[in-house]
Design an enzyme around this catalytic site. Structure first.
Site, PDB file in Angstrom:
ATOM      1  N   GLU A 456       0.831  -1.220   0.000  1.00  0.00           N
ATOM      2  CA  GLU A 456       0.000   0.000   0.000  1.00  0.00           C
ATOM      3  C   GLU A 456       0.862   1.266   0.000  1.00  0.00           C
ATOM      4  O   GLU A 456       0.540   2.255   0.648  1.00  0.00           O
ATOM      5  CB  GLU A 456      -0.969   0.021   1.201  1.00  0.00           C
ATOM      6  CG  GLU A 456      -1.851  -1.193   1.316  1.00  0.00           C
ATOM      7  CD  GLU A 456      -2.653  -1.470   0.058  1.00  0.00           C
ATOM      8  OE1 GLU A 456      -2.828  -0.558  -0.756  1.00  0.00           O
ATOM      9  OE2 GLU A 456      -3.091  -2.611  -0.114  1.00  0.00           O
ATOM     10  N   GLY A 457       1.948   1.228  -0.729  1.00  0.00           N
ATOM     11  CA  GLY A 457       2.852   2.378  -0.816  1.00  0.00           C
ATOM     12  C   GLY A 457       4.042   2.177   0.092  1.00  0.00           C
ATOM     13  O   GLY A 457       3.904   2.234   1.313  1.00  0.00           O
TER      14      GLY A 457
END
Length: 610
Positions: A456-457
């Site tokens: 997620e990043g």
């Protein structure tokens, strides 16, 4: 942990005041407690006993389907039956209209019991995105069936050749025939391409899997537009359905190319998916059928609505893995006898050994874990409270909450991912050699948590987002708002006995952070400013957590204990606050020094020099 959650919701975040708002008027502290009780029970009965099982019995593909332990099927079914997939949705959509603050707190029990089994975070995020950006039929057929637990959802961004670089997405979507806009689900396209690292991308836990896929629509010349322009978002169901939500019996051309075998989170399938490769040809032409969500070219805008929710969820997962390790190492330290106290006359070998929790260095490791994990839990619930404020507050309060959440989201994802992982490492250390064996759960907690700095990043991407976008957007309005909130806490704490010193320390740290931010951008050259974005992220996060701990210190001072347990809780919170301010906050000096100087060594380092 339940006592801490209750304290945070009741004494600090004052969740009861949310029930004064029309959306939550049917709720009370009692109904919130019932939700927490139910989730705590399901997590204890259906999740925790099988955490080791799902780690050792990894998902496997038999050539036709992915096989998961029966315990996973039972846990997912129990979670869906609890109604938590649609907890925050309107009554008319089968939801409870529960505040996100309470939903996040309730989901924390599942993350702590077995993050690897999961709670349907991606399914909920997928459905929430469709409720915001989808057509009425997309909401009715896809989102509501996901909320009910009948179907599950994924998020398909990364590609093998592109990784986190969305500019290099190569999955292609072409209109499906001349009448492609006549499809009741929205404009119909044919997708071809590959997606990597897709969690829950293939399994038999639900009747259907609804993939949300980023792809590019070719321009008039048939070529893909470079960069992120032209990226659109599509619903690509594993099995095709009709307008009433019934399976048509036809498989879409989405094929499992392989399972990724991971260091941790082994209970969740992680996949490489091929779209439109021809393994499951769909009538009418090549490619997987997908339905456009929102407008063409606005896929990233839609997808980031889901990603921001997912980032808070990842932060909570990291937090609870840290908390699980902390509780395990605390229990171990209380019962493990080893060594003797250091006294003025030295150690007396004739004396019995003492539990290792009596040793100062073990207390240091436990205090660090407590400060990291309990502070991170408070941060995640504070961000969840901002979500509720942005949705149900007055226009002014909602605008401020949204702005503050923009600034804090990179911290909510990244800080627990780094420091609760460190807590897991300390949990292993407290166990000594035993912690490095599979006889105790702490090694699994570390393996599971190591993923959270990546998905997620990644850590570096969150750093670039924070320094490159969030602190400078709107002329620095978000950073100024955060500084105002921190300043208000400092002012209140300065008037309370025992809190003036940490308040003054936080004031100095806040000033140091602001000066470093200005220095980083002094030349206006992004390459110079962003070369040290990760140290900036670390320092920023520590300042935020020092603020959160000062807030908790104030709440602990104000909460009159009714029992010895509550008195001990308050004393423990104040000790953890002191630990963080004395041991952790001073670390920002080294981090911010390279930021302020725009230190160039990392930027100027040459490949051949390695």
């Amino acid at each position: 942990m339940r006592a801490l959650v209750d304290f945070l919701l009741r004494d600090w975040l004052h969740a009861d005041t949310l029930t004064e708002r029309p959306r939550f008027a049917d709720h009370s502290l009692e109904t919130f407690a019932q939700v927490l009780d139910t989730c705590e029970r399901i997590a204890r009965e259906k999740y925790a006993p099988f955490n080791r099982l799902v780690d050792t019995e990894e998902p496997r593909f038999d050539g036709e389907k992915v096989i998961l332990p029966q315990a996973t099927h039972d846990a997912v079914k129990a979670y869906a039956a609890s109604g938590m997939l649609s907890a925050a949705q309107d009554y008319e959509h089968g939801g409870m209209q529960l505040p996100y603050t309470v939903e996040a707190a309730a989901n924390a029990f599942f993350a702590k019991a077995s993050v690897s089994i999961g709670t349907g975070m991606l399914t909920t995020g997928n459905a929430n995105l469709l409720m915001k950006h989808g057509t009425e039929l997309q909401k009715t057929v896809f989102a509501l069936n996901e909320f009910s637990g009948r179907w599950s959802g994924t998020m398909c961004l990364s590609e093998p050749q592109a990784g986190s670089s969305l500019s290099d997405v190569a999955t292609k979507a072409v209109p499906d025939g001349d009448d492609f806009e006549a499809e009741p689900f929205g404009a119909r396209y044919r997708l071809t391409g590959n997606k990597m690292w897709i969690s829950a991308g293939e399994h038999e836990l639900n009747e259907n899997i609804i993939h949300l896929v980023l792809a590019k629509i070719p321009g008039p010349d048939g070529k893909l537009v470079p960069g992120t322009r032209g990226i659109s978002l599509f619903i690509v169901p594993k099995k095709l359905v009709d307008a009433q939500g019934r399976l048509t019996g036809e498989r879409n051309d989405v094929a499992l190319a392989g399972l990724n075998h991971k260091c941790g989170w082994r209970g969740t399938t992680n996949t490489l998916l091929n779209f439109g490769e021809g393994r499951f040809p769909v009538r009418g032409g090549p490619g997987a059928i997908g339905y456009l969500v929102g407008r063409a070219g606005e896929g990233l805008r839609c997808m980031f609505h889901m990603m921001n929710e997912a980032r808070i969820g990842v932060g909570m997962a990291a937090t609870m893995l840290g908390m699980a390790g902390y509780e395990a190492s605390l229990a171990y330290a209380r019962q493990r006898p080893q060594g003797r106290p250091i006294t003025e006359g030295g150690k007396d070998a004739a004396e019995p050994q003492v539990p290792i929790i009596e040793h100062a260095d073990v207390k240091r490791m436990l205090l660090a874990q407590k400060a990291y994990c309990e502070g991170a839990l408070a941060l995640e619930l504070y961000c969840a409270r901002l979500v509720d404020e942005s949705h149900t507050g007055t226009p002014e309060a909602a605008a401020e909450a949204s702005l503050l959440l923009e600034v804090l989201t990179p911290i909510a994802k990244s800080w627990p991912s780094e420091w609760c992982l460190e807590a897991n490492s300390l949990a292993i250390q407290v166990h000594g050699g035993y912690g490095y064996t599979r006889d105790f759960p702490v090694e699994q907690y570390w393996r599971d948590n190591r993923l959270n700095m990546i998905h997620e990043g990644t850590h570096g991407i969150q750093a670039l987002d924070l320094l490159g976008r969030k602190v400078v957007m709107q002329g620095g309005a978000g950073l100024k708002l955060l500084a105002t909130r921190v300043g208000e806490t400092i002012q209140r704490a300065g008037q309370v006995q025992g809190l003036a010193e940490p308040a003054n320390g936080l004031a100095a740290a806040l000033q140091q952070l602001g000066a470093a931010t200005k220095s980083a951008w002094a030349t206006g050259v992004p390459e110079e400013a962003l070369a040290n974005a990760t140290p900036y992220l670390q320092a920023f996060g520590h300042v935020v957590l020092a603020w959160i701990w000062l807030e908790l210190g104030l709440a602990a001072k104000q909460a009159a204990p009714a029992t010895d347990e509550q008195a001990a809780r308050n004393a423990g919170l104040l000790a953890a606050m002191r630990y963080f301010h004395v041991y952790e906050l001073p670390k920002i000096g080294a981090w911010l020094a390279v930021v302020s100087q725009r230190e160039a060594v990392c930027r100027e380092m040459q490949d051949s020099w390695f």
